[in-house]
Scaffold this motif. Structure first.
Motif, PDB file in Angstrom:
ATOM      1  N   GLU A 759       0.827  -1.208   0.000  1.00 13.54           N
ATOM      2  CA  GLU A 759       0.000   0.000   0.000  1.00 13.54           C
ATOM      3  C   GLU A 759       0.859   1.255   0.000  1.00 13.54           C
ATOM      4  O   GLU A 759       0.592   2.208  -0.733  1.00 13.54           O
ATOM      5  CB  GLU A 759      -0.908  -0.008   1.242  1.00 13.54           C
ATOM      6  N   THR A 762       2.454   1.643  -3.378  1.00 16.02           N
ATOM      7  CA  THR A 762       1.467   2.096  -4.356  1.00 16.02           C
ATOM      8  C   THR A 762       1.181   3.582  -4.197  1.00 16.02           C
ATOM      9  O   THR A 762       1.087   4.329  -5.173  1.00 16.02           O
ATOM     10  CB  THR A 762       0.157   1.286  -4.187  1.00 16.02           C
ATOM     11  N   ARG A 763       1.070   3.980  -2.928  1.00 16.81           N
ATOM     12  CA  ARG A 763       0.799   5.401  -2.666  1.00 16.81           C
ATOM     13  C   ARG A 763       1.960   6.268  -3.143  1.00 16.81           C
ATOM     14  O   ARG A 763       1.761   7.333  -3.725  1.00 16.81           O
ATOM     15  CB  ARG A 763       0.569   5.609  -1.172  1.00 16.81           C
ATOM     16  N   LEU A 766       1.820   6.576  -6.795  1.00 21.60           N
ATOM     17  CA  LEU A 766       0.725   7.452  -7.180  1.00 21.60           C
ATOM     18  C   LEU A 766       1.133   8.922  -7.022  1.00 21.60           C
ATOM     19  O   LEU A 766       0.826   9.770  -7.869  1.00 21.60           O
ATOM     20  CB  LEU A 766      -0.518   7.148  -6.327  1.00 21.60           C
ATOM     21  N   ARG A 801     -10.875  14.498 -13.908  1.00 20.51           N
ATOM     22  CA  ARG A 801     -10.490  13.149 -14.281  1.00 20.51           C
ATOM     23  C   ARG A 801      -9.014  13.174 -14.663  1.00 20.51           C
ATOM     24  O   ARG A 801      -8.473  14.191 -15.082  1.00 20.51           O
ATOM     25  CB  ARG A 801     -11.318  12.630 -15.468  1.00 20.51           C
ATOM     26  N   HIS A 804      -4.424   8.888 -17.308  1.00 19.43           N
ATOM     27  CA  HIS A 804      -3.111   8.305 -17.024  1.00 19.43           C
ATOM     28  C   HIS A 804      -2.567   7.638 -18.285  1.00 19.43           C
ATOM     29  O   HIS A 804      -3.299   6.918 -18.977  1.00 19.43           O
ATOM     30  CB  HIS A 804      -3.225   7.279 -15.892  1.00 19.43           C
ATOM     31  N   ARG A 807      -2.593   3.674 -17.189  1.00 17.62           N
ATOM     32  CA  ARG A 807      -3.765   3.106 -16.541  1.00 17.62           C
ATOM     33  C   ARG A 807      -5.076   3.616 -17.130  1.00 17.62           C
ATOM     34  O   ARG A 807      -6.153   3.182 -16.734  1.00 17.62           O
ATOM     35  CB  ARG A 807      -3.719   3.425 -15.040  1.00 17.62           C
ATOM     36  N   ILE A 810      -8.744   7.791 -14.824  1.00 17.89           N
ATOM     37  CA  ILE A 810      -8.839   7.521 -13.384  1.00 17.89           C
ATOM     38  C   ILE A 810      -9.751   8.555 -12.743  1.00 17.89           C
ATOM     39  O   ILE A 810      -9.617   9.753 -12.974  1.00 17.89           O
ATOM     40  CB  ILE A 810      -7.444   7.588 -12.731  1.00 17.89           C
ATOM     41  N   ALA A 813     -11.707   9.592  -6.887  1.00 16.73           N
ATOM     42  CA  ALA A 813     -11.682   8.814  -5.645  1.00 16.73           C
ATOM     43  C   ALA A 813     -10.336   8.139  -5.423  1.00 16.73           C
ATOM     44  O   ALA A 813      -9.945   7.877  -4.287  1.00 16.73           O
ATOM     45  CB  ALA A 813     -12.800   7.767  -5.666  1.00 16.73           C
ATOM     46  N   GLU A 814      -9.594   7.862  -6.501  1.00 16.30           N
ATOM     47  CA  GLU A 814      -8.327   7.148  -6.386  1.00 16.30           C
ATOM     48  C   GLU A 814      -7.154   8.058  -6.045  1.00 16.30           C
ATOM     49  O   GLU A 814      -6.137   7.581  -5.568  1.00 16.30           O
ATOM     50  CB  GLU A 814      -8.019   6.399  -7.693  1.00 16.30           C
ATOM     51  N   PHE A 815      -7.265   9.352  -6.308  1.00 17.95           N
ATOM     52  CA  PHE A 815      -6.076  10.188  -6.118  1.00 17.95           C
ATOM     53  C   PHE A 815      -6.291  11.464  -5.303  1.00 17.95           C
ATOM     54  O   PHE A 815      -5.323  12.105  -4.898  1.00 17.95           O
ATOM     55  CB  PHE A 815      -5.459  10.557  -7.471  1.00 17.95           C
TER      56      PHE A 815
END
Length: 1017
Positions: A759, A762-763, A766, A801, A804, A807, A810, A813-815
């Motif tokens: 985690e 991944t963070r 990101l 939005r 990426h 990916r 995205i 909510a993810e970033f």
């Protein structure tokens, strides 16, 4: 050119380093710290030459100048005058000091006593009192005060009970006054304020006598002011070097790092010290007024008396001869006969007539003067070899003691200055005896001897005496080790007076700490090498054992046999304590006395290796106090420090004796548990048991006087039994587990899971991609329609939005959370705001979209940013967007902190910029009527959590109806978000909601696909 004068000069050391001797009127260490930057500056500024600073106390500095161990000198003015006279030093600049923030070019003296000393209030009260000063040649702590008291009618030391010279540093004078050892202290100005700033002195504890106030001088003062310390150069230094140093000193400005480090203002051209020298002359302290006293042994003194007696006998004999013979020729013959008798004394003898002309002179006198008899006989002796004084000034006849004897017939003796034929002067001791007949003065006979060597011997004796009475303890023994002499420092260190020590052997100090073999090796080295140096433990008179650094040197006679031993030693107790303190600070936290990161790392490395070798688990626990910042902010850092000390004690009591409790800093603690079970499940159980014990202990109330505080902690743990584990890896894993414990509600234990590492990685990835996205403009603006009850589009909400490159698209909510935590939300939010304003400007250009509004979400971090108002105004202005159709959406969480500041900022947005304001997710946080009525809102956004079940759940329906009614009461429009079905829309319409947003009317999409001019369905 620089290399020429560098190579041509002789320096204090063969390595070519230019040494600057600095007088330490405080301690040596602080003087070194104050002036070391000056040496580095001069080395850099002048180039091709290295400088070093050597701090010394006054006597040591005098000796260093005499031995040519220093090239430049920074010292107090009286010392400079003495060194200039003896060794030819020349001032090149004068120090300008700082008193707080005020530059001062002068200093003075302070006369003070204890505040409670009721019998000392004026200078006249010093009569019969005991005074402390550092040194008789200290201008600031003795001479100025002596001058001031003399001007009031008090003579020092005569009118005092006694004067005690403490030696440097001057702090000792203050301590002796406060301790009641003396009545009054003499110190230089500025010392009391310095000790107060260092929290070593309460100024209310002292009373300054004869206190003066001088405009522009902010320090306590009892005397007049004199120029500050001169920076002087040795007489034989090359002129280019002196000029380079002088120019470099004058270039130092108050804000230069050298001045800041040295706490001074700068340097100025050399000051005028004539007033200071006048005071020294008046006090008979000037080198031109010093009287010289011989220190000859008994035999020499008896010889002097014999010579004087013979001179007197000669006078009587000559008197008798004058009675018997009237002829001058007969007198001269008789004088020559008697003078020949004095040749064996090794002294010069000559006679003069009433006019001062030389009548005879013996061969020894001619030898000393370098003249022949024919060149002297019949000539005025004063004009020949007595015409100038020692300082080179003319010597008037009227001041000549020989001529004075011719006029008054009195016998005289003393010291004077004769000049050889070659012009070289030399000191003499003389005796002049008158020759009288019938009451008249017919002439005189003078005996004299060269005392140059005697003066040198006296000077060496004075230097030796001063050297013996240094800060270093010294003792002298005979060849049988019987103590013959000790100095004052010996008594101060050991407690034994000279009377108690003399006649004893150094075994008087034996501590019993060393084996006999230690002393045997010491004596073997002494016999073989003639000296021994090392550390030894001795015992004071009071029984205290202390460490000292001892040097013993053997003194041999002309035959090579040992005649004496000279020992010198320093009490190194404080140095030992300082070394121990340095060692402690290197390995332990000074606040809690727990091991610090360095010591923890050493123990952890051993534990990792040991657990792998012994196949037993160990564990690392990372502990962080919950809400520690609150106690620091509310009760102050002093209370916070008390809490940390109590936490440290409780943690130590919660673990076993072989475990380690360490503090990394702040409120972070680390526990190393060793020798746990080889089985992981049993080791885990042990960790849980110890951790729970810690949590229970830390959760008990903390008492701070009348206050009580509750504090909990979060613990992350990782067990290990692998020798390949790294220290940083274990600390990082335990730290991640601790943060999981905080996220799970605090006051609990959390074990590390490898998924945490994934985690974190991944963070981190990101965050890196987000920064790249900002640089490459990978973000897109999507719009979701907002409609009225007729499904006509009123405007839209701008939603970000991220396109990426790997990916794909995205969602926020993810970033967004990572952007909030890293502060990247500020540039991202600004980009959204600017894009939205540009879109509003484009809509404004078309009639069918000119009335549309556009809502933009604003994060709490962005809203509280000091530049937010300017950022909004700039975005609107640069895009040419209508401010009234820009709607900023804020969340209820923004209202939890600084509600007054939030309201003020919202009012500015509303009144000055004219933008609309919407409260997002209303009903989910801490909304209250008390602040809702104060907020300048245009719209309330009913949260989707109440909309999703409004047609099925009576509670949601009731809340939605209350919110809609509330908006109606405050004249605030209400829009429902998350509307996805006709049933939800109908339920909202039935309760009076006429604006909607949700999938029922359109999903978020690119700007190009926004349904402009169409129905929202």
């Amino acid at each position: 050119m620089a290399t020429l004068w560098l190579s041509a000069s002789a320096y204090a050391h063969e390595n070519g380093v230019v040494r600057i001797g600095v007088l330490a009127f405080r301690d040596i260490q602080s003087t070194e710290q104050q002036w070391s930057a000056l040496a580095r500056y001069l080395s850099e500024e002048i180039g091709e030459q290295q400088f070093s600073v050597v701090p010394m106390y006054l006597d040591d500095l005098s000796q260093a100048v005499a031995d040519r161990d220093v090239d430049f000198v920074l010292t107090q003015p009286e010392h400079y005058v003495l060194l200039r006279a003896r060794h030819g030093l020349a001032a090149v600049s004068t120090l300008m000091s700082m008193a707080g923030d005020t530059p001062v070019t002068q200093f003075g003296g302070v006369i003070f006593t204890r505040a409670g000393q009721t019998d000392i209030n004026t200078l006249n009260d010093l009569r019969g009192k005991t005074v402390a000063s550092t040194h008789q040649h200290s201008f600031g702590s003795y001479r100025i005060q002596q001058w001031t008291l003399q001007n009031t009618g008090l003579q020092i030391p005569g009118d005092l009970k006694s004067v005690i010279f403490t030696g440097a540093p001057q702090d000792q004078v203050v301590e002796q006054v406060l301790n009641g050892q003396v009545d009054v202290g003499f110190i230089r100005s500025g010392l009391l304020e310095s000790m107060a700033r260092e929290r070593r002195l309460d100024l209310s504890a002292i009373k300054v006598l004869n206190q003066k106030s001088v405009n522009g001088f902010p320090l306590l003062l009892s005397t007049e002011l004199f120029p500050e310390w001169p920076f002087s150069a040795a007489h034989d230094l090359p002129e280019p070097l002196i000029k380079s140093v002088m120019l470099a000193l004058l270039k130092i400005t108050p804000d230069h790092p050298v001045a800041v480090n040295g706490k001074f203002y700068g340097f100025s051209p050399p000051a005028d010290y004539s007033r200071l020298e006048s005071v020294m002359l008046a006090l008979r302290a000037h080198p031109d007024r010093l009287e010289h006293f011989d220190t000859r042994d008994i035999a020499e003194k008896y010889s002097l008396q014999v010579a004087g007696g013979l001179s007197l006998l000669l006078g009587l004999t000559l008197f008798a001869l004058f009675k018997l013979a009237r002829s001058r020729r007969q007198i001269e013959i008789a004088l020559r006969e008697r003078a020949s008798l004095l040749d064996s004394l090794g002294e010069g003898v000559y006679g003069i007539d009433q006019a001062g002309r030389c009548t005879f002179i013996n061969p020894k006198g001619l030898e000393m003067l370098g003249w022949t008899s024919a060149e002297i006989i019949g000539f005025d002796q004063h004009l020949l070899f007595h015409h100038h004084k020692e300082d080179g000034s003319p010597y008037p006849h009227a001041d000549c003691p020989m001529h004075q004897t011719l006029h008054d017939g009195k016998r005289r003796q003393g010291e004077d200055w004769f000049i050889r034929k070659d012009g070289q002067g030399f000191p003499v001791q003389y005796s002049v005896t008158p020759i009288a007949e019938h009451g008249g003065h017919d002439g005189a006979v003078i005996t004299f001897r060269d005392i140059s060597e005697a003066r040198k011997a006296d000077e060496l004796m004075r230097i030796a005496a001063i050297a013996f009475e240094t800060q270093e303890a010294m003792l002298v023994t005979d060849a049988r080790s019987q103590i013959l002499r000790v100095n004052r420092a010996f008594s101060e260190v050991t407690g034994y007076s000279a009377t108690e020590a003399i006649g004893q052997t150094p075994s008087l100090l034996k501590s019993g700490y060393h084996e006999d073999s230690f002393y045997q090796e010491m004596w073997a080295t002494l016999k073989e090498q003639g000296f021994w140096r090392g550390e030894i433990w001795n015992r004071r008179k009071n029984g205290e054992i202390y460490p000292e650094w001892l040097t013993i040197s053997a003194v041999r006679d002309a035959q090579g046999a040992v005649s004496h031993y000279v020992s010198s030693f320093l009490d190194i107790t404080q140095r030992k304590e300082a070394e121990e303190q340095i060692q402690f600070l290197a390995l332990y936290d000074p606040l809690t006395h727990l091991p610090n990161r360095r010591l923890l790392s050493e123990r952890l490395a051993k534990a990792v290796a040991g657990s792998g070798r012994q196949r037993r688990h160990a564990a690392l626990l990372f502990i962080d106090l919950d809400n520690f910042k609150m106690i620091n902010d509310s009760m102050g850092h002093d209370v916070g420090d008390l809490l940390l000390r109590q936490v440290a004690l409780r943690l130590r009591d919660s673990v076993r004796s072989n475990d380690t409790v360490a503090r990394l800093g702040g409120d972070e603690f680390v526990i190393l548990l060793e020798e746990l079970s080889p089985k992981i499940n049993e080791a885990t159980a042990q960790i849980e048991h110890i951790a729970q014990k810690m949590l229970d202990s830390l959760g008990r109330p903390y008492k701070f006087g009348e206050f009580s505080h509750h504090c909990t902690a979060s613990i992350g743990a990782i067990p290990f039994m692998d020798a390949s584990e790294t220290i940083e890896g274990l600390l990082k894993s335990a730290d991640m587990a601790m943060y999981k414990a905080k996220a799970a509600g605090k006051n609990r234990l959390f074990f590390f899971d490898p998924a945490m590492q994934t985690e974190v990685e991944t963070r981190a990835a990101l965050e890196r991609d987000l920064r790249q996205a900002l640089l490459e403009q990978q973000f897109l603006l999507y719009l979701q329609p907002q409609v009225d009850q007729f499904a006509q589009i009123l405007g839209a909400e701008a939603l970000i939005r991220w396109q990426h490159p790997k990916r794909g698209l995205i969602g926020p909510a993810e970033f967004i959370q990572v952007a909030e935590e890293t502060g990247l939300i500020l540039p991202i939010g600004q980009w959204v705001l600017e894009e939205a304003c540009r879109q509003l400007a484009r809509w404004q250009a078309r009639p069918d979209t000119a009335s549309l509004t556009l809502a933009v979400n604003v994060s709490a971090l962005q809203f509280r940013n000091g530049d937010f108002l300017d950022d909004v105004a700039r975005a609107i202005g640069e895009a040419g967007a209508p401010a009234s159709q820009l709607k900023l959406e804020i969340t209820e969480s923004l209202l939890l902190e600084d509600i007054d500041g939030t309201i003020t900022r919202m009012q500015t947005l509303k009144s000055e910029l004219g933008v609309g304001l919407s409260l997002d997710d209303f009903g989910t946080g801490y909304s209250s009527l008390s602040y809702l009525k104060q907020l300048p809102l245009d719209q309330i956004k009913l949260d989707r959590s109440f909309v999703s079940d409004i047609d099925r759940n009576p509670n949601d329906a009731a809340i939605a109806e209350a919110v809609i009614a509330l908006g109606r009461s405050f004249a605030i429009s209400v829009i429902a978000e998350g509307v996805e079905t006709d049933e939800q829309r109908a339920a909202l319409l039935a309760r009076g909601c006429h604006a909607f947003q949700g999938f029922l009317f359109g999903r978020p999409g690119p700007i190009a696909e926004f349904p402009v001019g169409q129905s929202g369905r």
